[in-house]
Design a protein around this motif. Sequence first.
Motif, PDB file in Angstrom:
ATOM      1  N   ILE A  51       0.830  -1.203   0.000  1.00 31.18           N
ATOM      2  CA  ILE A  51       0.000   0.000   0.000  1.00 31.18           C
ATOM      3  C   ILE A  51       0.863   1.252   0.000  1.00 31.18           C
ATOM      4  O   ILE A  51       1.843   1.349   0.734  1.00 31.18           O
ATOM      5  CB  ILE A  51      -0.938   0.007   1.226  1.00 31.18           C
ATOM      6  N   GLY A  52       0.481   2.236  -0.802  1.00 34.45           N
ATOM      7  CA  GLY A  52       1.253   3.472  -0.918  1.00 34.45           C
ATOM      8  C   GLY A  52       0.935   4.465   0.184  1.00 34.45           C
ATOM      9  O   GLY A  52       0.455   5.562  -0.075  1.00 34.45           O
ATOM     10  N   SER A  53       1.210   4.069   1.415  1.00 37.35           N
ATOM     11  CA  SER A  53       0.969   4.940   2.557  1.00 37.35           C
ATOM     12  C   SER A  53       2.306   5.399   3.118  1.00 37.35           C
ATOM     13  O   SER A  53       3.133   4.570   3.511  1.00 37.35           O
ATOM     14  CB  SER A  53       0.178   4.198   3.641  1.00 37.35           C
ATOM     15  N   PRO A  54       2.554   6.722   3.163  1.00 34.57           N
ATOM     16  CA  PRO A  54       3.848   7.201   3.669  1.00 34.57           C
ATOM     17  C   PRO A  54       4.137   6.663   5.071  1.00 34.57           C
ATOM     18  O   PRO A  54       3.246   6.616   5.924  1.00 34.57           O
ATOM     19  CB  PRO A  54       3.662   8.726   3.690  1.00 34.57           C
ATOM     20  N   ASP A  55       5.379   6.251   5.287  1.00 40.08           N
ATOM     21  CA  ASP A  55       5.765   5.668   6.576  1.00 40.08           C
ATOM     22  C   ASP A  55       6.340   6.711   7.533  1.00 40.08           C
ATOM     23  O   ASP A  55       6.746   6.372   8.638  1.00 40.08           O
ATOM     24  CB  ASP A  55       6.784   4.537   6.367  1.00 40.08           C
ATOM     25  N   ARG A  56       6.364   7.965   7.096  1.00 38.88           N
ATOM     26  CA  ARG A  56       6.822   9.050   7.962  1.00 38.88           C
ATOM     27  C   ARG A  56       5.725  10.089   8.127  1.00 38.88           C
ATOM     28  O   ARG A  56       4.814  10.184   7.305  1.00 38.88           O
ATOM     29  CB  ARG A  56       8.076   9.714   7.378  1.00 38.88           C
ATOM     30  N   GLY A  57       5.826  10.866   9.203  1.00 42.55           N
ATOM     31  CA  GLY A  57       4.859  11.922   9.446  1.00 42.55           C
ATOM     32  C   GLY A  57       5.331  13.242   8.869  1.00 42.55           C
ATOM     33  O   GLY A  57       6.441  13.362   8.343  1.00 42.55           O
ATOM     34  N   PRO A  58       4.484  14.275   8.977  1.00 44.78           N
ATOM     35  CA  PRO A  58       4.869  15.593   8.461  1.00 44.78           C
ATOM     36  C   PRO A  58       5.945  16.231   9.334  1.00 44.78           C
ATOM     37  O   PRO A  58       6.309  15.709  10.385  1.00 44.78           O
ATOM     38  CB  PRO A  58       3.557  16.384   8.526  1.00 44.78           C
ATOM     39  N   SER A  59       6.443  17.367   8.908  1.00 48.11           N
ATOM     40  CA  SER A  59       7.494  18.070   9.639  1.00 48.11           C
ATOM     41  C   SER A  59       7.009  18.463  11.035  1.00 48.11           C
ATOM     42  O   SER A  59       5.804  18.570  11.292  1.00 48.11           O
ATOM     43  CB  SER A  59       7.931  19.322   8.876  1.00 48.11           C
ATOM     44  N   ASP A  60       7.955  18.710  11.923  1.00 46.49           N
ATOM     45  CA  ASP A  60       7.608  19.130  13.280  1.00 46.49           C
ATOM     46  C   ASP A  60       6.792  20.426  13.264  1.00 46.49           C
ATOM     47  O   ASP A  60       5.873  20.605  14.076  1.00 46.49           O
ATOM     48  CB  ASP A  60       8.870  19.328  14.116  1.00 46.49           C
ATOM     49  N   ASP A  61       7.128  21.341  12.352  1.00 43.08           N
ATOM     50  CA  ASP A  61       6.404  22.608  12.264  1.00 43.08           C
ATOM     51  C   ASP A  61       4.930  22.381  11.945  1.00 43.08           C
ATOM     52  O   ASP A  61       4.039  23.013  12.538  1.00 43.08           O
ATOM     53  CB  ASP A  61       7.016  23.496  11.172  1.00 43.08           C
ATOM     54  N   ILE A  62       4.666  21.495  10.998  1.00 42.59           N
ATOM     55  CA  ILE A  62       3.279  21.214  10.617  1.00 42.59           C
ATOM     56  C   ILE A  62       2.528  20.601  11.787  1.00 42.59           C
ATOM     57  O   ILE A  62       1.390  20.986  12.098  1.00 42.59           O
ATOM     58  CB  ILE A  62       3.240  20.281   9.384  1.00 42.59           C
ATOM     59  N   ARG A  63       3.160  19.692  12.498  1.00 43.32           N
ATOM     60  CA  ARG A  63       2.507  19.058  13.644  1.00 43.32           C
ATOM     61  C   ARG A  63       2.269  20.061  14.774  1.00 43.32           C
ATOM     62  O   ARG A  63       1.256  19.985  15.485  1.00 43.32           O
ATOM     63  CB  ARG A  63       3.350  17.877  14.131  1.00 43.32           C
TER      64      ARG A  63
END
Length: 412
Positions: A51-63
């Motif tokens: 499945i094409g699901s990113p294994d990382r989260g967004p940047s710290d700034d976005i979070r």
Amino acid sequence: MEWVDTMPNQTSKRSWRADKLSQIGSSIFAEVSEWKQEAAQAGRHIIDLSIGSPDRGPSDDIREILSQEALKENNYTYPGTRGTMEFREQSAAWMKHRFGVNVDPDKEILALMGSQDGLSHLAQAICNPGDMAIVPNPGYPIYAGALAIAGVTPWYLPLKEERGFVPDLDSIPEEIWAKATFILLNFPGNPIAVQADLAFFEKLVGLAKKWDVLIVHDLAYSEMGFDGYRPISVLQAPGAIDIAVEFHSFSKSFNMAGCRIGFLAGHEEAVGALREYKSNIDFGVFKPVQAAAVHALRQAMADSREERGVASLYEQRRDVLAASLAEAGWDVPKPQATMFLWARLPQAFRNEAWSSRRFSRDLLLNTGVAVIPGDAFGSEGEGYVRIALVQEEAALREAAVRIGKFIGGVSP
């Protein structure tokens, strides 16, 4: 007095499952999930490249923005279907910055709960039952699935390896152009990272205007170009705003898949039709998510580096996996975009005994490496598999080693 049921005891023959459900997606995704469970129960360590699901989260700034906005009490009202003005204005500013395209944030941009939200509903908003639409084969499953839900007939445009998987617009019969309400294309594509240049889009716009057919372009992988390649927008073609709409997603570009946000940009009437339709079925995207997306776009616009965002990560993973597979005896072309490899079955498996599905299942049960058989994306996908670059490099190397043992140890 005791009540006695005088009705006959019989089992209902009514089905509580709509027939259209069997047409809206490939069952192979559910099958692969079952295969993974079977392999795990057999003691296999799963390396999931399906499945094409990113294994990382967004940047710290976005979070951080998301967290701050989630604490504001006034962000818990209904957000509105159109999207906040700030989100639409920033999306328009990003379109201008990234593609040199001018779109009106008030009339030509609509916030979405991810691009799949829009892809799954657009046909219902712009088509009538019995209409026809042109979609690619192979293609992302929701393309055809959305047509089934809307009662729209698909006409499949084949993507052939001998043409570099670029669709042949001249092969579309005039009677199909005359019947079609829209043509949906995906550059760079899923499952195949097909690229389109401006000349292709200009030809497409010319044909669409001639036949009065709306162009629907899925640009979910706009920020995943490699080797100096940067995907382009169909709206860059002269006159495209008069005949085209384009989907954009934050899922892959900013690792915000779980946030569910994207937008549609382009032709005012088509954008308006989807906005009107969605005003009857949902209340829009959570405001903190929109605020985080605004920050993501601003961050991208402020980044002047040659290698932007997620592209360098997936380019490196592509290089690692392609090289490792070659060492294992399987030469797979390196795409110039997206997060997938589209691979013909190894040479020894190109015979009637081995379908894409059998290869994928046996590979998973014997090695624990999960990929998606190409027929999940349409009949033209038979003989191929899609491999997602959604693991760290060490796992990709290990997957290649396991695959090498499998293809070297099985007698077709």
